[in-house]
Design a protein around this motif. Structure first.
Motif, PDB file in Angstrom:
ATOM      1  N   UNK A   1      14.017   3.460  13.709  1.00 39.35           N
ATOM      2  CA  UNK A   1      14.134   3.183  12.268  1.00 39.35           C
ATOM      3  C   UNK A   1      12.858   2.540  11.739  1.00 39.35           C
ATOM      4  N   UNK A   2      12.476   2.890  10.540  1.00 38.31           N
ATOM      5  CA  UNK A   2      11.385   2.203   9.847  1.00 38.31           C
ATOM      6  C   UNK A   2      11.986   0.960   9.196  1.00 38.31           C
ATOM      7  N   UNK A   3      11.486  -0.229   9.556  1.00 39.65           N
ATOM      8  CA  UNK A   3      12.101  -1.457   9.033  1.00 39.65           C
ATOM      9  C   UNK A   3      11.149  -2.310   8.202  1.00 39.65           C
ATOM     10  N   UNK A   4       9.885  -1.895   8.150  1.00 39.46           N
ATOM     11  CA  UNK A   4       8.897  -2.666   7.400  1.00 39.46           C
ATOM     12  C   UNK A   4       7.945  -1.707   6.704  1.00 39.46           C
ATOM     13  N   UNK A   5       7.314  -2.137   5.611  1.00 40.79           N
ATOM     14  CA  UNK A   5       6.297  -1.284   4.994  1.00 40.79           C
ATOM     15  C   UNK A   5       5.167  -0.993   5.985  1.00 40.79           C
ATOM     16  N   UNK A   6       4.683   0.220   5.966  1.00 50.69           N
ATOM     17  CA  UNK A   6       3.627   0.636   6.887  1.00 50.69           C
ATOM     18  C   UNK A   6       2.477   1.256   6.100  1.00 50.69           C
TER      19      UNK A   6
ATOM     20  N   UNK B   1       4.471  -7.121  -0.525  1.00 54.30           N
ATOM     21  CA  UNK B   1       3.567  -7.449  -1.625  1.00 54.30           C
ATOM     22  C   UNK B   1       2.284  -6.641  -1.555  1.00 54.30           C
ATOM     23  N   UNK B   2       1.706  -6.598  -0.366  1.00 55.71           N
ATOM     24  CA  UNK B   2       0.446  -5.857  -0.219  1.00 55.71           C
ATOM     25  C   UNK B   2       0.685  -4.377  -0.527  1.00 55.71           C
TER      26      UNK B   2
ATOM     27  N   UNK C   1      -0.949  -2.362  -3.933  1.00 57.30           N
ATOM     28  CA  UNK C   1      -1.837  -1.217  -3.777  1.00 57.30           C
ATOM     29  C   UNK C   1      -1.231   0.041  -4.419  1.00 57.30           C
ATOM     30  N   UNK C   2       0.064   0.235  -4.178  1.00 61.01           N
ATOM     31  CA  UNK C   2       0.720   1.432  -4.731  1.00 61.01           C
ATOM     32  C   UNK C   2       0.677   1.397  -6.260  1.00 61.01           C
ATOM     33  N   UNK C   3       0.974   0.237  -6.843  1.00 62.03           N
ATOM     34  CA  UNK C   3       0.953   0.133  -8.305  1.00 62.03           C
ATOM     35  C   UNK C   3      -0.463   0.354  -8.830  1.00 62.03           C
ATOM     36  N   UNK C   4      -1.443  -0.219  -8.149  1.00 63.91           N
ATOM     37  CA  UNK C   4      -2.828  -0.066  -8.618  1.00 63.91           C
ATOM     38  C   UNK C   4      -3.262   1.403  -8.554  1.00 63.91           C
TER      39      UNK C   4
ATOM     40  N   UNK D   1       1.497   5.234   2.528  1.00 67.59           N
ATOM     41  CA  UNK D   1       2.437   4.141   2.801  1.00 67.59           C
ATOM     42  C   UNK D   1       3.803   4.723   3.132  1.00 67.59           C
ATOM     43  N   UNK D   2       4.411   4.194   4.168  1.00 73.77           N
ATOM     44  CA  UNK D   2       5.817   4.487   4.415  1.00 73.77           C
ATOM     45  C   UNK D   2       6.578   3.215   4.090  1.00 73.77           C
TER      46      UNK D   2
END
Ligand code: MGD
Ligand code: MGD
Ligand code: MO
Length: 685
Positions: A63-68, A85-86, A90-93, A424-425
């Motif tokens: 399972x993916x459990x954290x942002x990657x 947050x990071x 980045x995604x919003x920017x 990003x995942x």
């Protein structure tokens, strides 16, 4: 301290017509079992082999459990853990920069059927509309099948699946009930069979369902409209049509009669590959039995002429008056019951949000990412979808996802072959970790899925992801921040009689409820078609004015290219997967391998034996797997399941590496089954 054990009511999230009601056992905050809800009238406490392993899937070490964040080349699957947050900053920017430079249309969501709960499935609609993003339009699941039937009968749920138990003659037309609609088999069709009903399966593949039927009609792919026209020819010739029903409730019988005159069984036999006697028997038996019903889901739809098949088949019940009996007629989806009664408009807010600037067809992701769209897609948000496996033309999809100037976010439970291409995942919750409301597409039950456990790791639901993203993008509309419960209450806000007495609180208490439908659901017994004319439209003025043949018609599938003589069917024959889900979770001692089914005649000319590694190829790609030589398919047709993850295949490709990515002529669908291939033995060494 005593262990705390509780049971939480919920429902399966999968895109499956059954929509099982379930109970989750929770011990000290951990889900320890998912069991079928024995009180659910349709799914009756029995779970499929996939759901029996749902808990294993939830707690899978994969399972993916954290942002990657991506650290290697696209496609490599190398990621490092980062904070929410990071990732969001980045995604919003990146998204804001793309919108500022190239316009909102350079952003596109790609989401499909990972979960079909209404709140989670449509969670991104509002945010992407607010952004002015490109809209994902079209469909590769059901729209063509639905449209074809609606052209004849109008948008209406005409037969409830449960009522099919009354039928004496059940034609499973291009649907693999035992594999894809298990409870329809065990609670309905098998019971009818035990009570003497005859079960007929019309399918080019000898599926598990065909094996359990009384009669398997092994038709040539894409020729079903001709069979329907031929059956109508026989029914009218033998005077088995219901003249009273036809006169009162149908439009265009005289024109239909002329059309079917051109489809005598001899001609239809040549088109469909069936024996003349079988076509006659099928027509006569269907017309004479009461109640007689045709059961269809979507199987034949992914073809250029897909809608035509459904439109032609849908004429049969009115010709014989099959709608008069409870359980007779054509049983397809139950979606209209919910479309009519629930407040789906709340998931779009077209009243306040602008129309998307343009659309991309879901079956043409590869083309959209590699073609010359202006502006090009720069930001892609994939959620609840695995297009590398599920979308046609896999190699083109991968070429698009590999673009260095494309920024891709994938919200997932697992590192799928699609997620491997992500910048990003983001970790997604599973059904036991979030709230949702579920409207079944194969039964009249509405269910509330309550979260049973807290989200694992840092996983968030689809709704929560878009709330977080909206905040990062600085949007102020309050509806972007509605809680899941608020959203569900809005979806339930309707005074439609089907929902009388059905409230959020009642769903919370009872888990599932049946829509308020009369016990005797025969909406077409005395007409009442929701077509423009109010009748069953053998002749459709709407089609005529759109420049389309107004009568049911048969268009031959395209001829196979010389280099690819074998027709490929890549459907859902792998019963232990749900589309691409579970294919990555092989269980010890039960390793399942995909095979390609090939007829002995085609195998012999190619020197292929069962168990041998073969290469299935065409101009778009190639797939290596083992051959299964036998009568599962007729000469000229081969079949393999589409559900496998390419990454686990011998040459890194699965079935959709071969499939076509044009569109169906009607119904905004895909033509993925208009695919031809050749096969050769993989040279040893
Ligand atoms: N175990 C399991 N169950 C599932 C799924 C799964 O992946 N695994 N997927 C779920 C989803 S998303 C859906 S939409 C449903 C779909 O449910 P179904 O529509 O029942 O399933 P399909 O496998 O798409 O197609 C059914 C059959 O159509 C046949 N077919 C293909 N072309 C033709 C043709 O030209 N004529 C005729 N007569 N038949 C044709 C195929 O051989 C196949 O056996 O199943 C759901 N249930
Ligand atoms: N050749 C061929 N192609 C086909 C078909 C076919 O029969 N043959 N069938 C077509 C049909 S009918 C369908 S429905 C499509 C299915 O196409 P998809 O909807 O892309 O189906 P899945 O493979 O189930 O991928 C869904 C992904 O969503 C993830 N997921 C599940 N729940 C959630 C959630 O709550 N949130 C998020 N963010 N992710 C979640 C799962 O882990 C999974 O990887 O494929 C179509 N493609
Ligand atoms: Mo589907």
């Amino acid at each position: 301290m005593a262990a705390s054990i509780s049971t939480v009511k919920g429902a399966c999230p999968h895109d499956c017509p059954d929509q099982c009601g379930w109970n989750v056992t929770v011990e000290n905050g951990r889900a320890t079992a998912v069991t079928g809800d024995p009180t659910h009238p349709f799914t009756a406490g029995a779970l499929c082999s996939k759901l029996k392993h749902f808990v294993d899937r939830v707690y899978s070490p994969e399972r993916v459990l954290h942002p990657l964040r991506r650290t290697g080349p696209k496609g490599s699957g190398s990621f490092e853990r980062v904070s929410w947050d990071a990732a969001l900053d980045d995604i919003a920017a990146r998204t804001q920069a793309a919108i500022a430079r190239h316009g909102g249309a350079s952003v596109m969501p790609y989401s499909f059927a990972g979960t079909i709960g209404i709140a989670q499935r449509y969670a991104g609609n509002l945010l992407f509309r607010r952004m002015g993003a490109t809209e994902l339009l079209g469909d590769y699941c059901g729209n063509v099948a639905y449209t074809g039937v609606a052209q004849t009968n109008g948008p209406l749920t005409a037969v409830l699946p449960e009522d099919v138990v009354n039928a004496r003659y059940i034609v499973l037309w291009g649907t693999n009930t035992v594999v894809t609609n298990l409870h329809m088999w065990s609670s309905v069709v098998r019971k009818a069979q035990q009570h003497g009903a005859k079960i007929v399966v019309i399918d080019p593949v000898r599926t598990r369902t065909a094996e359990r039927a009384d009669w398997h009609v092994q038709i040539k792919p894409g020729t079903d409209a001709a069979l329907a026209l031929g059956m109508m020819h026989v029914i009218v010739r033998e005077d088995l049509h219901d003249t009273d029903y036809i006169e009162r409730y149908t439009l265009g019988f005289d024109e239909l009669r002329e059309r079917i005159a051109g489809y005598p069984p001899e001609r239809v036999a040549a088109i469909t590959g069936l024996a003349v006697a079988d076509i006659v028997t099928l027509a006569v038996e269907f017309a004479r039995a009461t109640p007689a019903v045709i059961r269809m889901l979507i199987g034949p739809e992914r073809q250029g002429n897909g809608a035509e098949m459904f439109r032609a088949i849908a004429c049969l019940p009115s010709l014989t008056g099959a709608w008069r009996e409870l359980g007779g007629g054509l049983c397809q989806f139950t979606v209209d019951l919910f479309r009519e009664s629930l407040n789906y408009a709340a998931t779009v807010r077209a009243d306040v949000l602008p129309k998307p600037p343009r659309s991309v067809h879901i079956a043409q992701l590869g083309r959209a990412l590699t073609g010359d769209l202006d502006p090009a897609i720069r930001c892609l948000f994939v959620s609840s979808a695995n297009p590398v496996v599920a979308a046609p033309n896999q190699n083109l999809v991968r070429e698009g996802l590999a673009r260095e100037d494309l920024f891709t976010v994938v919200h997932e439970q697992f590192i799928t072959d699609t997620a491997r291409y992500a910048d990003y995942v983001l970790p997604a919750t599973t059904q036991v970790e979030h709230l949702d409301i579920m409207a079944s597409w194969g039964s009249p039950y509405l269910e509330l899925n309550l979260p049973a456990i807290a989200p694992l790791g840092e996983a968030v639901s689809n709704t929560e992801l878009y709330r977080r993203l909206a905040a990062r993008l600085g949007y102020e509309e309050a509806f972007l921040y509605a809680s899941d419960e608020q959203r569900i209450r809005e979806i339930l806000a309707s005074d439609h009689p089907f929902l009388d007495g059905i409230s959020y609180e009642r769903l919370e208490r009872e888990g599932w409820v049946r829509l308020n439908l009369p016990a005797d659901w025969r909406p077409l017994a005395t007409g009442g078609f929701r077509t423009p004319s109010g009748k069953c439209e053998f002749y459709s003025a709407t089609l005529a004015s759109a420049g389309i043949d107004p009568l049911p018609t048969y268009t031959a599938p395209p001829a196979p290219p010389a280099a690819s003589p074998l027709r490929l069917i890549a459907a859902k024959t792998a019963h232990h997967t749900l589309n691409s889900q579970y294919a990555n979770l092989q269980r010890p001692g039960r390793r399942l391998e995909p095979v390609v089914a090939i007829n002995p005649i085609d195998a012999e000319t190619r020197g292929i034996a069962t168990g041998e590694a073969v290469r299935v190829f065409n101009e778009r790609g190639e797939v290596e797997l083992n051959a299964a030589v036998g009568a599962a398919t007729a000469p000229g047709v081969v079949s393999m399941p589409f559900n496998w993850w390419p990454n686990a295949m011998a040459n890194g490709s699965s079935a959709n590496a071969l499939t076509a990515d044009d569109l169906s002529t009607i119904g905004m669908g895909s033509n993925a089954f208009d695919t031809w291939v050749d096969i050769e033995k993989v040279a040893p060494g």
